[in-house]
Design an enzyme around this catalytic site. Structure first.
Site, PDB file in Angstrom:
ATOM      1  N   GLN A   1      -4.448  -1.114   9.619  1.00 16.92           N
ATOM      2  CA  GLN A   1      -4.425  -2.469   9.065  1.00 16.92           C
ATOM      3  C   GLN A   1      -5.037  -3.462  10.053  1.00 16.92           C
ATOM      4  O   GLN A   1      -4.708  -3.456  11.240  1.00 16.92           O
ATOM      5  CB  GLN A   1      -2.980  -2.864   8.714  1.00 16.92           C
ATOM      6  CG  GLN A   1      -2.834  -4.212   8.042  1.00 16.92           C
ATOM      7  CD  GLN A   1      -3.410  -4.256   6.628  1.00 16.92           C
ATOM      8  OE1 GLN A   1      -3.624  -3.232   5.985  1.00 16.92           O
ATOM      9  NE2 GLN A   1      -3.663  -5.456   6.141  1.00 16.92           N
TER      10      GLN A   1
ATOM     11  N   LYS B   1       0.840  -1.203   0.000  1.00 19.44           N
ATOM     12  CA  LYS B   1       0.000   0.000   0.000  1.00 19.44           C
ATOM     13  C   LYS B   1       0.874   1.251   0.000  1.00 19.44           C
ATOM     14  O   LYS B   1       0.606   2.214  -0.727  1.00 19.44           O
ATOM     15  CB  LYS B   1      -0.938  -0.008   1.215  1.00 19.44           C
ATOM     16  CG  LYS B   1      -2.042  -1.046   1.106  1.00 19.44           C
ATOM     17  CD  LYS B   1      -2.811  -1.256   2.414  1.00 19.44           C
ATOM     18  CE  LYS B   1      -3.791  -2.424   2.254  1.00 19.44           C
ATOM     19  NZ  LYS B   1      -4.491  -2.771   3.508  1.00 19.44           N
TER      20      LYS B   1
ATOM     21  N   ASP C   1     -10.900   3.204   4.049  1.00 26.83           N
ATOM     22  CA  ASP C   1     -11.326   1.802   4.042  1.00 26.83           C
ATOM     23  C   ASP C   1     -12.842   1.680   3.918  1.00 26.83           C
ATOM     24  O   ASP C   1     -13.348   0.580   3.684  1.00 26.83           O
ATOM     25  CB  ASP C   1     -10.924   1.144   5.371  1.00 26.83           C
ATOM     26  CG  ASP C   1      -9.798   0.141   5.219  1.00 26.83           C
ATOM     27  OD1 ASP C   1      -9.575  -0.324   4.097  1.00 26.83           O
ATOM     28  OD2 ASP C   1      -9.154  -0.172   6.231  1.00 26.83           O
TER      29      ASP C   1
END
Ligand code: GUN
Length: 299
Positions: free
Chosen positions: A97, A53, A120
């Site tokens: 994460q 990422k 997200d």
């Protein structure tokens, strides 16, 4: 001939559009798109994802920041970091994460991210905006957004008259995917482990989306001839034919036998997988455009 949907190419196209959008935002306003990724502990798979990422964010021309916290980080310390990123005007996207180490509760952390920085798409405000059809101010969870982009490649933006079945009902994928299909006018069914006749439901579907985490569960006789099949599963299974101790990745769809029945099918790997990271980049540049008071591009 069945179309094998090329997720790598679709992902590369999105990333290129994000790069261009980020560059013009910076040129016109001086604002550089910023993404902060937070990782707690030392799970190797999570570090691999987070590394990818960060590299992609740099490739897009973003200010890419990684916060690596030790495995024994407290809930308060993690929440304090999120609060500081919420307050930082140089950061437009925040991603924590998952999974977090066992002693930490992920839900309060996710819900403490400002919805406009929740790239997200996991905040209840963003889930609610998706459910009520607000694409203008909300952010959509990356994997369903990526899967939907692949559906649009085959069918265009209007799915009127088409039956769609999503197998799987998670907050992370199944529910938002169903919302996206519904918003595009599909007639949507959500199937799951308690559904009575999944194969029968699947045979009605013009668009079949599988996200259950069961290797090769969807067989050829589940699929309506000419259907579009989107495989969201990533399962590692033993592959003794490749040598002792070897494994390979398969989806939730038995690709080889389903391919001749379907009109279009996304492979694993190389289908939905590469789209997730591309849509994360897209969400981040969208968040930056909004922060600058500009209309963001559509992906
Ligand atoms: N872990 C695995 N996939 C994801 C994801 O899409 N977002 C976050 N935050 N963590 C993950």
């Amino acid at each position: 001939m069945t179309v094998v949907i090329d997720g790598k190419q679709a992902s590369a196209d999105v990333v290129e559009a994000v790069r261009t959008a980020a560059a013009s935002l910076e040129q016109e306003t001086g604002l550089r798109t910023g993404l902060a990724v937070v990782i707690v502990g030392d799970d190797p798979a999570s570090h691999t994802y987070v590394g990818a990422k960060g590299r992609m964010a740099k490739h897009c021309g973003f200010n890419s920041i990684q916060h690596t916290l030790p495995a024994d980080t407290t809930q308060d310390a993690l929440m304090a970091l999120v609060a500081s990123l919420n307050a930082d005007p140089a950061i437009h996207g925040i991603l924590v994460q998952l999974p977090l180490p066992g002693h930490l509760k992920s839900e309060p952390v996710i819900q403490s991210i400002l919805p406009e920085k929740d790239v997200d798409g996991l905040h209840v405000v963003n889930a609610g905006k998706l459910a009520t059809g607000d694409r203008e101010t909300g952010l959509v969870s990356c994997t369903p957004a990526g899967a939907m982009l692949l559906v649009r490649k085959i069918h265009g933006d209007d799915l009127s008259g088409l039956n769609a079945l999503v197998i799987g009902r998670s907050n992370l994928f199944g529910k938002p995917m169903a919302q996206l299909l519904l918003m595009a006018n599909a007639t949507v069914t959500i199937g799951h482990s308690k559904s009575r006749d999944l194969p029968g439901l699947a045979r009605q579907a013009d668009i079949l989306v599988a996200a259950v985490g069961r290797p090769e569960m969807v067989r050829a006789d589940w699929v309506k001839p000419g259907a579009t099949v989107i495989d969201v599963g990533i399962n590692r299974i033993a592959a003794p034919e490749r040598g002792e101790g070897k494994s390979r990745l398969v989806g939730d769809v038995a690709f080889a036998e389903v391919k001749p029945v379907a009109a279009a099918i996304s492979p694993v790997p190389g289908g939905v997988g590469p789209m997730t990271i591309a849509m994360l980049m897209a969400n981040t540049v969208i968040a930056a455009y909004r922060a600058a008071g500009r209309t963001p591009p559509r992906f």
